[in-house]
Design a protein around this motif. Structure first.
Motif, PDB file in Angstrom:
ATOM      1  N   PHE A 195      25.349  42.633  43.072  1.00 38.82           N
ATOM      2  CA  PHE A 195      25.547  43.839  42.275  1.00 38.82           C
ATOM      3  C   PHE A 195      26.922  43.801  41.606  1.00 38.82           C
ATOM      4  CE2 PHE A 195      22.323  46.125  45.003  1.00 38.82           C
ATOM      5  CZ  PHE A 195      21.464  46.410  43.957  1.00 38.82           C
ATOM      6  N   LEU A 196      26.970  44.304  40.373  1.00 37.50           N
ATOM      7  CA  LEU A 196      28.207  44.406  39.609  1.00 37.50           C
ATOM      8  C   LEU A 196      28.328  45.845  39.123  1.00 37.50           C
ATOM      9  CD1 LEU A 196      30.498  42.545  38.456  1.00 37.50           C
ATOM     10  CD2 LEU A 196      29.111  42.352  36.397  1.00 37.50           C
ATOM     11  N   THR A 197      29.487  46.480  39.352  1.00 38.81           N
ATOM     12  CA  THR A 197      29.606  47.882  38.966  1.00 38.81           C
ATOM     13  C   THR A 197      31.021  48.263  38.599  1.00 38.81           C
ATOM     14  OG1 THR A 197      29.178  50.157  39.677  1.00 38.81           O
ATOM     15  CG2 THR A 197      29.993  48.633  41.331  1.00 38.81           C
ATOM     16  N   ALA A 198      31.136  49.290  37.774  1.00 41.04           N
ATOM     17  CA  ALA A 198      32.447  49.843  37.422  1.00 41.04           C
ATOM     18  C   ALA A 198      32.860  50.910  38.417  1.00 41.04           C
ATOM     19  CB  ALA A 198      32.395  50.436  36.017  1.00 41.04           C
ATOM     20  N   ARG A 199      31.922  51.297  39.287  1.00 40.82           N
ATOM     21  CA  ARG A 199      32.197  52.343  40.270  1.00 40.82           C
ATOM     22  C   ARG A 199      32.458  51.695  41.617  1.00 40.82           C
ATOM     23  NH1 ARG A 199      26.941  55.893  39.703  1.00 40.82           N
ATOM     24  NH2 ARG A 199      26.068  53.807  39.889  1.00 40.82           N
ATOM     25  N   ALA A 200      33.681  51.794  42.085  1.00 40.51           N
ATOM     26  CA  ALA A 200      34.059  51.135  43.334  1.00 40.51           C
ATOM     27  C   ALA A 200      33.905  52.062  44.532  1.00 40.51           C
ATOM     28  CB  ALA A 200      35.499  50.638  43.247  1.00 40.51           C
ATOM     29  N   ALA A 215      33.116  44.836  42.290  1.00 41.13           N
ATOM     30  CA  ALA A 215      33.511  45.965  41.454  1.00 41.13           C
ATOM     31  C   ALA A 215      34.348  45.484  40.267  1.00 41.13           C
ATOM     32  CB  ALA A 215      34.304  46.967  42.273  1.00 41.13           C
ATOM     33  N   LYS A 216      34.143  46.104  39.116  1.00 39.03           N
ATOM     34  CA  LYS A 216      34.941  45.821  37.928  1.00 39.03           C
ATOM     35  C   LYS A 216      36.278  46.559  38.056  1.00 39.03           C
ATOM     36  CE  LYS A 216      30.724  45.888  35.095  1.00 39.03           C
ATOM     37  NZ  LYS A 216      30.014  46.594  34.013  1.00 39.03           N
ATOM     38  N   PRO A 217      37.379  45.984  37.546  1.00 39.52           N
ATOM     39  CA  PRO A 217      37.480  44.626  36.977  1.00 39.52           C
ATOM     40  C   PRO A 217      37.434  43.566  38.070  1.00 39.52           C
ATOM     41  CG  PRO A 217      39.643  45.635  37.070  1.00 39.52           C
ATOM     42  CD  PRO A 217      38.662  46.694  37.511  1.00 39.52           C
ATOM     43  N   PHE A 218      36.963  42.397  37.725  1.00 39.12           N
ATOM     44  CA  PHE A 218      36.797  41.351  38.725  1.00 39.12           C
ATOM     45  C   PHE A 218      37.293  40.029  38.162  1.00 39.12           C
ATOM     46  CE2 PHE A 218      33.059  41.624  36.084  1.00 39.12           C
ATOM     47  CZ  PHE A 218      32.809  40.306  35.752  1.00 39.12           C
ATOM     48  N   PRO A 272      36.370  36.405  37.272  1.00 36.44           N
ATOM     49  CA  PRO A 272      35.170  35.576  37.074  1.00 36.44           C
ATOM     50  C   PRO A 272      35.137  34.368  37.999  1.00 36.44           C
ATOM     51  CG  PRO A 272      36.091  36.215  34.957  1.00 36.44           C
ATOM     52  CD  PRO A 272      37.084  36.630  36.003  1.00 36.44           C
ATOM     53  N   ARG A 273      36.292  33.766  38.255  1.00 31.52           N
ATOM     54  CA  ARG A 273      36.321  32.593  39.135  1.00 31.52           C
ATOM     55  C   ARG A 273      35.965  32.971  40.565  1.00 31.52           C
ATOM     56  NH1 ARG A 273      41.372  28.695  38.169  1.00 31.52           N
ATOM     57  NH2 ARG A 273      40.015  27.422  39.494  1.00 31.52           N
ATOM     58  N   GLU A 274      36.459  34.137  41.000  1.00 31.06           N
ATOM     59  CA  GLU A 274      36.113  34.594  42.349  1.00 31.06           C
ATOM     60  C   GLU A 274      34.616  34.875  42.445  1.00 31.06           C
ATOM     61  OE1 GLU A 274      36.822  38.326  45.432  1.00 31.06           O
ATOM     62  OE2 GLU A 274      38.007  38.191  43.585  1.00 31.06           O
ATOM     63  N   LEU A 275      34.056  35.491  41.395  1.00 26.65           N
ATOM     64  CA  LEU A 275      32.624  35.785  41.400  1.00 26.65           C
ATOM     65  C   LEU A 275      31.806  34.500  41.466  1.00 26.65           C
ATOM     66  CD1 LEU A 275      30.221  37.650  41.201  1.00 26.65           C
ATOM     67  CD2 LEU A 275      30.556  37.746  38.719  1.00 26.65           C
ATOM     68  N   VAL A 276      32.200  33.493  40.700  1.00 28.52           N
ATOM     69  CA  VAL A 276      31.493  32.214  40.714  1.00 28.52           C
ATOM     70  C   VAL A 276      31.592  31.569  42.104  1.00 28.52           C
ATOM     71  CG1 VAL A 276      31.471  29.860  39.800  1.00 28.52           C
ATOM     72  CG2 VAL A 276      31.685  31.800  38.243  1.00 28.52           C
ATOM     73  N   ALA A 277      32.758  31.691  42.734  1.00 33.10           N
ATOM     74  CA  ALA A 277      32.925  31.137  44.085  1.00 33.10           C
ATOM     75  C   ALA A 277      31.990  31.845  45.069  1.00 33.10           C
ATOM     76  CB  ALA A 277      34.372  31.279  44.534  1.00 33.10           C
TER      77      ALA A 277
END
Length: 232
Positions: free
Chosen positions: A79-84, A102-105, A107-112
């Motif tokens: 899940f990806l969201t602007a609401r933390a 949660a956004k902002p995120f 991208p490298r951490e998400l890929v990991a």
């Protein structure tokens, strides 16, 4: 070897572009749709290794998309969201999502994180491991039946988990009340019967011809020991 396909479900083009670039440069094949309905349609037509699913989509809430997706696919979902908000995180993970960002995120951490999830999924699907009708994921409080995630209430989960962990063992209603329910004051023998009934209905949606939970008259309930390892 083909690259693993990652479906990005995100209505903000800037974020979608960033995700696609990060995925592509890390060896994945990104696919992008901007709505929940488009995501469901695409996943019915072709598979993906993982789905990045925005919660705040313009047509459907991401949690609703996830529930509909689970009716026909067990693809890992982040899940990806602007609401933390804590409630969003808890709801997302209790639904059975593999992760929540949660956004902002980064991208490298998400890929990991995606690589970690895919490695875990690959280990679970390793050839040679004996298939089992039930799989319990205690971290997500989730039980799968022949690969399909069951939507279970708190007590349904506890009841089925108890039976699955001891196939063939006959549990009396009082024992199940002690193990699963907080206090007897809020529960009666018929409470167990009612929850067994709803569990049976949910199991029937996956395997209509099977009777996984057996009634032992005068004694209680037990999980059948003769369930096939896989559905025909």
């Amino acid at each position: 070897m083909s690259k693993p396909a990652i479906l990005v479900v995100e209505d903000e083009p800037g974020i979608a572009d960033t995700l696609q670039y990060a995925l592509r440069t890390d060896g994945f094949e990104p696919l992008w749709v901007a709505t929940g309905e488009a995501a469901l349609a695409r996943l019915r037509e072709e598979s993906a290794a993982l789905v990045i699913l925005d919660v705040g989509l313009p047509d459907l809430n991401g949690f609703e998309v996830f529930k509909r997706l689970r009716a026909f696919s067990d693809v890992p979902v982040v899940f990806l969201t602007a609401r933390a908000d804590e409630i969003d995180r808890v709801v997302g993970l209790e639904l059975g999502a593999d992760d929540y960002v949660a956004k902002p995120f980064s991208p490298r951490e998400l890929v990991a994180r995606i690589r970690t999830i895919l490695r875990r999924a690959a280990r679970a699907a390793t050839p040679g491991a004996a298939p089992q009708p039930f799989a319990i994921d205690e971290g997500r409080r989730q039980i799968r039946f022949y690969g399909k995630a069951l939507e279970l209430s708190r007590y349904e989960y506890g009841l089925l988990k108890t039976l699955v962990e001891h196939p063939g063992h006959v549990f009396s209603r009082d024992t199940l009340l002690d193990k699963v329910w907080d206090t007897h004051s809020e529960s009666l023998d018929r409470t167990v019967d009612a929850h067994v009934k709803t569990l049976r209905a949910k199991l029937k949606t996956v395997a209509p011809a099977l009777e996984p939970i057996r009634t032992h008259r005068g004694s209680g309930y037990a999980l059948a020991e003769d369930l096939p390892a896989a559905l025909p």
